[in-house]
Design a protein around this motif. Structure first.
Motif, PDB file in Angstrom:
ATOM      1  N   ALA A  81      93.211   8.388-114.608  1.00  9.69           N
ATOM      2  CA  ALA A  81      92.915   8.140-115.682  1.00  9.69           C
ATOM      3  C   ALA A  81      91.647   9.394-115.473  1.00  9.69           C
ATOM      4  CB  ALA A  81      91.996   6.903-115.673  1.00  9.69           C
ATOM      5  N   GLY A  82      91.998  10.413-114.655  1.00 13.56           N
ATOM      6  CA  GLY A  82      90.620  11.007-114.568  1.00 13.56           C
ATOM      7  C   GLY A  82      89.626  10.988-113.863  1.00 13.56           C
ATOM      8  N   VAL A  83      88.730  11.589-113.633  1.00 16.87           N
ATOM      9  CA  VAL A  83      87.598  11.652-112.453  1.00 16.87           C
ATOM     10  C   VAL A  83      86.316  11.622-113.150  1.00 16.87           C
ATOM     11  CG1 VAL A  83      88.330  13.400-110.983  1.00 16.87           C
ATOM     12  CG2 VAL A  83      86.325  13.602-112.933  1.00 16.87           C
ATOM     13  N   ASP A  84      85.368  10.979-112.897  1.00 19.92           N
ATOM     14  CA  ASP A  84      83.740  10.137-113.323  1.00 19.92           C
ATOM     15  C   ASP A  84      82.963  11.156-112.726  1.00 19.92           C
ATOM     16  OD1 ASP A  84      83.143   9.919-110.344  1.00 19.92           O
ATOM     17  OD2 ASP A  84      83.357   7.831-110.710  1.00 19.92           O
ATOM     18  N   ASP A  85      81.568  10.913-113.099  1.00 19.34           N
ATOM     19  CA  ASP A  85      80.653  12.048-112.614  1.00 19.34           C
ATOM     20  C   ASP A  85      80.701  12.481-111.189  1.00 19.34           C
ATOM     21  OD1 ASP A  85      80.220  12.581-115.304  1.00 19.34           O
ATOM     22  OD2 ASP A  85      78.514  11.233-115.683  1.00 19.34           O
ATOM     23  N   ALA A  86      80.920  11.653-110.690  1.00 14.55           N
ATOM     24  CA  ALA A  86      80.206  12.088-109.268  1.00 14.55           C
ATOM     25  C   ALA A  86      81.850  12.900-108.038  1.00 14.55           C
ATOM     26  CB  ALA A  86      80.348  10.382-107.989  1.00 14.55           C
ATOM     27  N   GLY A  87      82.842  13.106-109.290  1.00 15.65           N
ATOM     28  CA  GLY A  87      84.044  13.493-108.566  1.00 15.65           C
ATOM     29  C   GLY A  87      85.070  13.111-108.693  1.00 15.65           C
ATOM     30  N   ARG A  88      85.201  11.805-108.437  1.00 11.42           N
ATOM     31  CA  ARG A  88      85.727  10.659-107.769  1.00 11.42           C
ATOM     32  C   ARG A  88      86.722  10.365-108.538  1.00 11.42           C
ATOM     33  NH1 ARG A  88      82.118   5.969-106.506  1.00 11.42           N
ATOM     34  NH2 ARG A  88      81.363   6.216-108.664  1.00 11.42           N
ATOM     35  N   LEU A  89      88.293  10.172-108.525  1.00 10.38           N
ATOM     36  CA  LEU A  89      89.338  10.488-108.913  1.00 10.38           C
ATOM     37  C   LEU A  89      89.404   8.557-109.403  1.00 10.38           C
ATOM     38  CD1 LEU A  89      92.004  11.741-110.311  1.00 10.38           C
ATOM     39  CD2 LEU A  89      93.077  10.299-108.256  1.00 10.38           C
ATOM     40  N   LEU A  90      89.426   8.251-110.908  1.00 14.89           N
ATOM     41  CA  LEU A  90      89.701   6.980-111.455  1.00 14.89           C
ATOM     42  C   LEU A  90      90.742   6.708-111.460  1.00 14.89           C
ATOM     43  CD1 LEU A  90      87.217   7.641-114.321  1.00 14.89           C
ATOM     44  CD2 LEU A  90      86.817   6.177-112.003  1.00 14.89           C
ATOM     45  N   LEU A  91      91.699   5.592-111.347  1.00 17.92           N
ATOM     46  CA  LEU A  91      92.666   5.443-110.447  1.00 17.92           C
ATOM     47  C   LEU A  91      93.314   4.144-111.382  1.00 17.92           C
ATOM     48  CD1 LEU A  91      96.024   6.648-109.692  1.00 17.92           C
ATOM     49  CD2 LEU A  91      95.215   5.155-107.840  1.00 17.92           C
ATOM     50  N   ASP A  92      94.002   3.404-112.364  1.00 16.70           N
ATOM     51  CA  ASP A  92      94.399   2.584-112.444  1.00 16.70           C
ATOM     52  C   ASP A  92      95.413   1.236-111.924  1.00 16.70           C
ATOM     53  OD1 ASP A  92      92.145   2.664-114.869  1.00 16.70           O
ATOM     54  OD2 ASP A  92      93.381   3.573-116.218  1.00 16.70           O
ATOM     55  N   THR A  93      95.088   0.565-111.300  1.00 16.79           N
ATOM     56  CA  THR A  93      95.964  -0.349-110.665  1.00 16.79           C
ATOM     57  C   THR A  93      96.321  -1.744-111.335  1.00 16.79           C
ATOM     58  OG1 THR A  93      94.185  -1.276-109.081  1.00 16.79           O
ATOM     59  CG2 THR A  93      94.629   1.018-108.813  1.00 16.79           C
ATOM     60  N   VAL A  94      97.015  -2.311-110.734  1.00 18.85           N
ATOM     61  CA  VAL A  94      97.829  -3.260-111.213  1.00 18.85           C
ATOM     62  C   VAL A  94      96.329  -4.856-111.087  1.00 18.85           C
ATOM     63  CG1 VAL A  94     100.072  -3.152-110.833  1.00 18.85           C
ATOM     64  CG2 VAL A  94      98.721  -4.705-108.698  1.00 18.85           C
ATOM     65  N   ASP A  95      95.313  -4.295-110.277  1.00 22.21           N
ATOM     66  CA  ASP A  95      94.281  -4.958-109.724  1.00 22.21           C
ATOM     67  C   ASP A  95      93.626  -4.767-110.461  1.00 22.21           C
ATOM     68  OD1 ASP A  95      95.565  -6.643-107.885  1.00 22.21           O
ATOM     69  OD2 ASP A  95      95.584  -5.480-106.108  1.00 22.21           O
ATOM     70  N   GLY A  96      93.150  -3.381-111.213  1.00 18.96           N
ATOM     71  CA  GLY A  96      91.954  -2.552-111.844  1.00 18.96           C
ATOM     72  C   GLY A  96      91.975  -1.142-111.682  1.00 18.96           C
ATOM     73  N   ARG A  97      90.530  -1.241-112.884  1.00 22.52           N
ATOM     74  CA  ARG A  97      89.978   0.499-111.894  1.00 22.52           C
ATOM     75  C   ARG A  97      89.964   0.367-110.514  1.00 22.52           C
ATOM     76  NH1 ARG A  97      87.940   4.465-117.329  1.00 22.52           N
ATOM     77  NH2 ARG A  97      90.768   3.754-117.354  1.00 22.52           N
ATOM     78  N   ILE A  98      89.634   1.793-110.194  1.00 24.09           N
ATOM     79  CA  ILE A  98      89.101   2.074-109.052  1.00 24.09           C
ATOM     80  C   ILE A  98      88.781   3.281-108.945  1.00 24.09           C
ATOM     81  CG2 ILE A  98      90.704   0.242-107.597  1.00 24.09           C
ATOM     82  CD1 ILE A  98      92.158   2.068-105.907  1.00 24.09           C
ATOM     83  N   ALA A  99      87.957   3.768-107.902  1.00 31.23           N
ATOM     84  CA  ALA A  99      87.614   5.375-108.379  1.00 31.23           C
ATOM     85  C   ALA A  99      87.417   5.596-106.467  1.00 31.23           C
ATOM     86  CB  ALA A  99      85.540   5.074-108.279  1.00 31.23           C
ATOM     87  N   VAL A 100      88.435   6.489-106.348  1.00 29.65           N
ATOM     88  CA  VAL A 100      89.259   7.305-104.931  1.00 29.65           C
ATOM     89  C   VAL A 100      88.075   8.093-104.516  1.00 29.65           C
ATOM     90  CG1 VAL A 100      90.840   8.367-103.705  1.00 29.65           C
ATOM     91  CG2 VAL A 100      91.405   6.633-105.788  1.00 29.65           C
ATOM     92  N   LEU A 101      87.575   8.094-103.477  1.00 28.89           N
ATOM     93  CA  LEU A 101      86.737   9.590-102.851  1.00 28.89           C
ATOM     94  C   LEU A 101      87.277  10.996-102.439  1.00 28.89           C
ATOM     95  CD1 LEU A 101      83.945   6.692-100.567  1.00 28.89           C
ATOM     96  CD2 LEU A 101      83.217   8.655-103.229  1.00 28.89           C
ATOM     97  N   ALA A 102      86.777  11.295-102.731  1.00 28.25           N
ATOM     98  CA  ALA A 102      87.564  12.852-102.083  1.00 28.25           C
ATOM     99  C   ALA A 102      87.638  13.080-100.714  1.00 28.25           C
ATOM    100  CB  ALA A 102      86.859  14.419-102.517  1.00 28.25           C
ATOM    101  N   GLY A 103      88.480  13.730 -99.917  1.00 34.54           N
ATOM    102  CA  GLY A 103      88.882  13.316 -98.502  1.00 34.54           C
ATOM    103  C   GLY A 103      89.616  14.161 -97.685  1.00 34.54           C
ATOM    104  N   ASP A 104      90.373  13.743 -96.840  1.00 28.43           N
ATOM    105  CA  ASP A 104      91.392  13.644 -96.611  1.00 28.43           C
ATOM    106  C   ASP A 104      92.919  13.117 -97.586  1.00 28.43           C
ATOM    107  OD1 ASP A 104      90.886  15.432 -94.593  1.00 28.43           O
ATOM    108  OD2 ASP A 104      89.602  14.164 -92.804  1.00 28.43           O
ATOM    109  N   VAL A 105      92.612  12.781 -98.208  1.00 25.76           N
ATOM    110  CA  VAL A 105      93.935  12.588 -98.800  1.00 25.76           C
ATOM    111  C   VAL A 105      94.539  13.065 -99.881  1.00 25.76           C
ATOM    112  CG1 VAL A 105      93.924  10.423-100.993  1.00 25.76           C
ATOM    113  CG2 VAL A 105      91.622  10.556 -98.877  1.00 25.76           C
TER     114      VAL A 105
END
Length: 255
Positions: free
Chosen positions: A224-248
């Protein structure tokens, strides 16, 4: 490629060096960071030990690729650099668009053309004893990929054969101007100034994806795009989460 010509064609006010061959332009600038007095663009005609994210190799050809790194000093600590690789992606995309090439962006550090990787970005940092941090921004851009190198890479890669015919000094000057302008904006406003522009070019918007770490699935959902901190927004079955950049790594679901 000629350092003097690149610097003269650009308006960035950045020193430029060109070397015939080196292992890694990022490694070279990190080793020199403590002695740098200002921003420096280092271009290698041939790079033999290029690096990508998470320790991966970056394979390139001297005739068909541009490999270069830009050292840039930022005030403050590492938290202020949140989202920097994504801002660099926006700068590359906007510069290529001005040259007539439409591209997409993949979180956190890839530029795509028709779904295949066109360019990769690697940002490495070195703290400064008197305060601040040097960011070394490495970029590999495919222009004309030889079949044998693509076979060695093992997956499809994009290329820009018409830009490969463009004068390399002029192309590098355009890229340098775009990067320098973006980095100065990032210094003032952080990634928030780039988030909407990144989302406009999000290649996998709405796609079902998996977030992987070391081959293990951490999350599944709709990108679902990124937020103002550059985290990936992911809409999951449990709701929206923000994924931090790193070794991902981000992979298309089922890919």
């Amino acid at each position: 490629m000629n350092a003097g010509a690149i610097a003269a064609l650009a308006n960035a006010g950045v020193a430029v060096e060109v070397v015939e061959e080196t292992g890694s332009t990022n490694a070279d600038l990190l080793a020199r960071a403590a002695g740098l007095s200002g921003p420096l663009l280092l271009v290698a005609r041939n790079q033999t030990a290029g690096r990508g994210r998470a320790g991966r190799s970056w394979l390139s050809s001297s005739a068909g690729s541009l490999t270069f790194s830009l050292a840039w000093r930022f005030e403050g600590g590492l938290p202020r650099l949140s989202g920097l690789p994504l801002a660099v992606g926006v700068a590359l995309a906007e510069t290529l668009e001005r040259l007539g090439v439409q591209v997409g962006l993949k979180w956190p550090n890839d530029v795509l053309r028709d779904g295949d990787k066109l360019a990769g970005i690697l940002v490495e940092t070195q703290a400064i004893l008197q305060g601040g941090v040097w960011a070394v921004i490495g970029i590999g851009l495919n222009l004309a990929m030889p079949d044998e190198l693509e076979a060695q890479i093992g997956h499809g890669v994009a290329s820009l054969p018409w830009l490969a015919r463009m004068d390399r000094d002029a192309l590098l000057a355009a890229l340098l101007d775009g990067l320098a302008g973006a980095l100065r904006q990032f210094e003032r406003a952080g990634f928030a100034a780039f988030a909407a522009r990144w989302n406009l070019r999000h290649a996998w918007q709405g796609e079902q994806v998996c977030i992987l770490d070391g081959g293990r699935v951490l999350h599944r959902g709709s990108a679902a795009g990124v937020d103002d901190a550059g985290r990936l927004l992911l809409d999951t079955v449990d709701g929206r989460i923000a994924v931090l950049a790193g070794d991902v790594s981000l992979r298309m679901k089922g890919g």
